[in-house]
Design a protein around this motif. Structure first.
Motif, PDB file in Angstrom:
ATOM      1  N   ASN A  11       0.805   7.338   4.148  1.00  0.00           N
ATOM      2  CA  ASN A  11      -0.307   8.263   4.363  1.00  0.00           C
ATOM      3  C   ASN A  11      -1.457   7.464   4.933  1.00  0.00           C
ATOM      4  O   ASN A  11      -1.760   6.371   4.431  1.00  0.00           O
ATOM      5  N   TYR A  24       7.483  10.241   3.572  1.00  0.00           N
ATOM      6  CA  TYR A  24       8.116   9.591   2.420  1.00  0.00           C
ATOM      7  C   TYR A  24       9.514   9.108   2.784  1.00  0.00           C
ATOM      8  O   TYR A  24      10.289   9.823   3.433  1.00  0.00           O
ATOM      9  N   TYR A  74       5.644   5.786   0.323  1.00  0.00           N
ATOM     10  CA  TYR A  74       4.871   6.922   0.829  1.00  0.00           C
ATOM     11  C   TYR A  74       3.891   6.418   1.870  1.00  0.00           C
ATOM     12  O   TYR A  74       3.115   5.489   1.605  1.00  0.00           O
ATOM     13  N   ASP A  99       0.819  -1.210   0.000  1.00  0.00           N
ATOM     14  CA  ASP A  99       0.000   0.000   0.000  1.00  0.00           C
ATOM     15  C   ASP A  99       0.855   1.263   0.000  1.00  0.00           C
ATOM     16  O   ASP A  99       0.330   2.362  -0.206  1.00  0.00           O
ATOM     17  N   CYS A 100       2.148   1.119   0.241  1.00  0.00           N
ATOM     18  CA  CYS A 100       3.042   2.263   0.412  1.00  0.00           C
ATOM     19  C   CYS A 100       4.149   2.357  -0.635  1.00  0.00           C
ATOM     20  O   CYS A 100       4.599   3.461  -0.958  1.00  0.00           O
ATOM     21  N   PHE A 111       6.266   2.393  -4.021  1.00  0.00           N
ATOM     22  CA  PHE A 111       6.109   2.751  -5.424  1.00  0.00           C
ATOM     23  C   PHE A 111       6.824   1.732  -6.316  1.00  0.00           C
ATOM     24  O   PHE A 111       7.820   1.132  -5.931  1.00  0.00           O
ATOM     25  N   GLY A 159      -3.643   6.127   2.441  1.00  0.00           N
ATOM     26  CA  GLY A 159      -3.054   5.354   1.358  1.00  0.00           C
ATOM     27  C   GLY A 159      -2.172   6.222   0.487  1.00  0.00           C
ATOM     28  O   GLY A 159      -2.260   7.452   0.509  1.00  0.00           O
ATOM     29  N   LYS A 160      -1.318   5.576  -0.321  1.00  0.00           N
ATOM     30  CA  LYS A 160      -0.327   6.341  -1.089  1.00  0.00           C
ATOM     31  C   LYS A 160      -0.939   7.199  -2.200  1.00  0.00           C
ATOM     32  O   LYS A 160      -0.265   8.078  -2.731  1.00  0.00           O
ATOM     33  N   LYS A 161      -2.219   6.962  -2.524  1.00  0.00           N
ATOM     34  CA  LYS A 161      -2.872   7.787  -3.539  1.00  0.00           C
ATOM     35  C   LYS A 161      -3.675   8.936  -2.925  1.00  0.00           C
ATOM     36  O   LYS A 161      -4.342   9.691  -3.631  1.00  0.00           O
ATOM     37  N   SER A 162      -3.589   9.086  -1.610  1.00  0.00           N
ATOM     38  CA  SER A 162      -4.307  10.152  -0.926  1.00  0.00           C
ATOM     39  C   SER A 162      -3.772  11.518  -1.332  1.00  0.00           C
ATOM     40  O   SER A 162      -2.586  11.676  -1.639  1.00  0.00           O
ATOM     41  N   THR A 163      -4.629  12.525  -1.323  1.00  0.00           N
ATOM     42  CA  THR A 163      -4.217  13.891  -1.649  1.00  0.00           C
ATOM     43  C   THR A 163      -3.700  14.629  -0.419  1.00  0.00           C
ATOM     44  O   THR A 163      -3.249  15.761  -0.516  1.00  0.00           O
TER      45      THR A 163
END
Length: 221
Positions: free
Chosen positions: A88, A100, A86, A61-62, A64, A91-95
């Motif tokens: 968050n 990091y 990343y 989930d983190c 890349f 999740g790593k696609k969160s705005t």
């Protein structure tokens, strides 16, 4: 800690960034990726003590992908010569703002975080939060421990104040920013140390008030 096999692989990949070499060394890549996943899992355990939402996340989930998207940018090499993750709570696609970790031997490893080039509504909200609560923001970034680890908040800056703000605003330096990022370099020798995970999680813990402030501004739940 990471094994020397992982960092050696990344170093050699940087000098042999092509598909034939990568295919011939795919087993080494798999071993290095699994090694990094173990470290990320341990970091998630540490973060879960600060934010319970991290307890539900897995390394996948983190982390890349190492495969570079060559459609954009000038770097057309097919692979990244580093591992990145990343963290968050969304999740790593969160705005929202998050943490990091960048592992790249050769003095390029660092732990950092913040908001990098957020979309316009998020940026506008964070700017407003800094304007309304500048004393709180200053107290966070001027904290002695924070300042020692993160000397400066960085980010691309607009040439003129955004609409609704003036140059005489005490917070204008930060209101002009298009992103809000801090980072702390980690020496190569630390990557292989038993204290590596603790170093990263301690860095994130020091950064946490900054991340929380940015997420409050962006109204990230």
């Amino acid at each position: 800690m990471l094994t020397t096999g992982t960092t050696t692989f990344l170093q050699e990949l940087a000098h042999n960034n092509n598909k034939p070499w990568f295919d011939a060394n795919r087993d080494r890549y798999t071993a290095a990726k699994e090694d990094f996943e173990v470290v990320v899992a341990d970091i998630l355990k540490g973060l879960a003590k600060m934010e319970p939402a991290f307890a539900e996340q897995k390394p996948k989930d983190c982390i890349f992908r190492i495969f570079r998207d060559v459609r954009f940018g000038t770097d057309k090499t097919p692979y990244k010569s580093h591992f990145g993750a990343y963290f968050n709570k969304g999740g790593k696609k969160s705005t929202g703002a998050g943490f990091y970790l960048h592992v790249e031997p050769g003095g390029k490893t660092f732990a950092g975080g913040g908001l990098w080039m957020p979309e316009s509504p998020v940026l506008k909200a964070v700017r407003q939060e800094i304007d309304y609560n500048f004393d709180e923001f200053k107290a966070i970034i001027d904290d002695k421990k924070f300042k020692k680890m993160f000397p400066e908040v960085t980010g691309e800056s607009a040439k003129k104040p955004p609409v609704g703000y003036t140059e005489d605003n005490p917070a204008i330096k930060y209101i002009k920013m298009k992103g809000f990022v801090v980072s702390n370099n980690i020496a190569d020798k630390e990557i292989h140390s038993k204290t590596f995970v603790k170093t990263v999680t301690d860095t994130f813990a020091t950064m946490d008030p900054f991340i929380q402030f940015l997420n409050k501004g962006a109204e990230i739940s």
